[in-house]
Design an enzyme around this catalytic site. Structure first.
Site, short mmCIF file in Angstrom:
data_model
loop_
_atom_site.label_atom_id
_atom_site.label_comp_id
_atom_site.label_asym_id
_atom_site.label_seq_id
_atom_site.Cartn_x
_atom_site.Cartn_y
_atom_site.Cartn_z
N GLU A 143 79.73 31.64 66.91
CA GLU A 143 78.60 32.22 67.64
C GLU A 143 77.29 31.52 67.29
O GLU A 143 76.85 31.58 66.14
CB GLU A 143 78.46 33.70 67.34
CG GLU A 143 77.29 34.34 68.09
CD GLU A 143 77.04 35.79 67.68
OE1 GLU A 143 76.36 36.50 68.43
OE2 GLU A 143 77.52 36.19 66.60
N GLN A 206 78.49 38.79 74.50
CA GLN A 206 77.74 39.93 73.99
C GLN A 206 76.39 39.99 74.69
O GLN A 206 75.87 38.96 75.14
CB GLN A 206 77.56 39.84 72.47
CG GLN A 206 78.85 40.02 71.71
CD GLN A 206 78.69 39.81 70.22
OE1 GLN A 206 78.01 38.90 69.76
NE2 GLN A 206 79.33 40.66 69.43
N GLU A 242 76.06 44.64 71.91
CA GLU A 242 75.51 44.51 70.57
C GLU A 242 74.00 44.69 70.62
O GLU A 242 73.23 43.75 70.40
CB GLU A 242 75.89 43.16 69.95
CG GLU A 242 75.64 43.13 68.45
CD GLU A 242 76.01 41.80 67.81
OE1 GLU A 242 76.45 41.80 66.66
OE2 GLU A 242 75.84 40.75 68.47
#
Length: 262
Positions: A143, A206, A242
């Site tokens: 990520e 996300q 998130e």
């Protein structure tokens, strides 16, 4: 229809952690994700998942000493064995919890060390982690994280992450594309979705509202448009929520209710 997973490290903080599973299921979520499971026995979490009818789609490998400020070990010289031991522990949990994606955090780049030296370390560690994960059917996710929220983090842009995936050429190494981080560092989010999703290298998305990381219906990104792009592209993975609710989580779920009730 797009599918959303509640992030239990950021949402439902009005509940104790183990009670967040039931709260998310009550509100219609069918899946969850979170940062770390290691404060609890795997069986204890598994029971919550089963009782609530939830899938666990993602968590992070052991990041080093989180409380001391470490944010992953994969790029750090001299920490490879510790990083791989942390991946082994994550895989033990994944086997019990039925999770098929684990995020391996890159770490904060130490000052005074050439990036190329860190890059070589990072590539080799990710490769070894992926080789550990492959027999378990687990994907290792990478990520990019923004430089404002996590200064010094080794991996910041989508291109950096995709270059790693391409360099390794391993089918179980993929990119965790957080649109909140992407917007801060690069912008042009919809074009990046159109560029990267068709490659097959994106394993997970996300979202959060920019710039304050609250609900996705706040801030500068038009998520209704983003969602329409994802539907056009045929995105079929989970989308992790998130974000940090501006108030209690249930006070501001109107943006997602059409997807939870479909």
């Amino acid at each position: 229809m797009l599918r959303f997973a509640a992030n239990l490290s950021t949402m439902y903080n009005e509940f104790d952690f183990l009670d967040r599973f039931g709260a998310a299921a009550h509100d219609g979520f069918k899946a969850v994700e979170f940062l770390f499971p290691y404060a609890y026995e795997a069986g204890e979490i598994k029971k919550r998942l089963v009782d609530c009818g939830l899938d666990l789609v993602l968590f992070n490998a052991v990041p080093g000493n989180w409380d001391a400020g470490e944010r992953g070990l994969a790029c750090l010289p001299g920490r490879r064995q510790e990083c791989l031991d942390g991946m082994r522990r994550a895989l033990d949990y994944a086997g019990v919890l039925g999770t098929r994606q684990v995020h391996l955090m890159a770490g904060l780049a130490p000052q005074g060390v050439a990036r190329m030296a860190l890059q070589d370390q990072y590539l080799d560690t990710v490769r070894r982690a992926a080789e550990l994960a492959a027999p378990a059917g687990v994907d290792v996710l990478l990520e990019p994280i923004n430089t404002i929220g996590m200064p010094g983090y080794f991996l910041n842009t989508q291109k950096q992450a995709h270059d790693v995936v391409l360099a390794l050429g391993l089918p179980n190494v993929k990119v965790q594309m957080d649109l909140y981080h992407c917007q801060i560092v690069e912008g042009d989010v919809s074009r990046k979705l159109r560029t990267y999703w068709p490659t097959g290298r994106v394993g997970h998305l996300q979202i959060a509202g920019n710039p304050d990381r609250h609900e996705p219906d706040t801030g500068e990104l038009s998520y209704p448009y983003i969602f329409s792009v994802l539907e056009e592209l045929g995105y079929d993975g989970w989308i992790g929520c998130e974000y940090f609710p501006a108030a209690q989580t249930r006070d501001n779920l109107a943006w997602i209710r059409p997807y939870l009730t479909a």
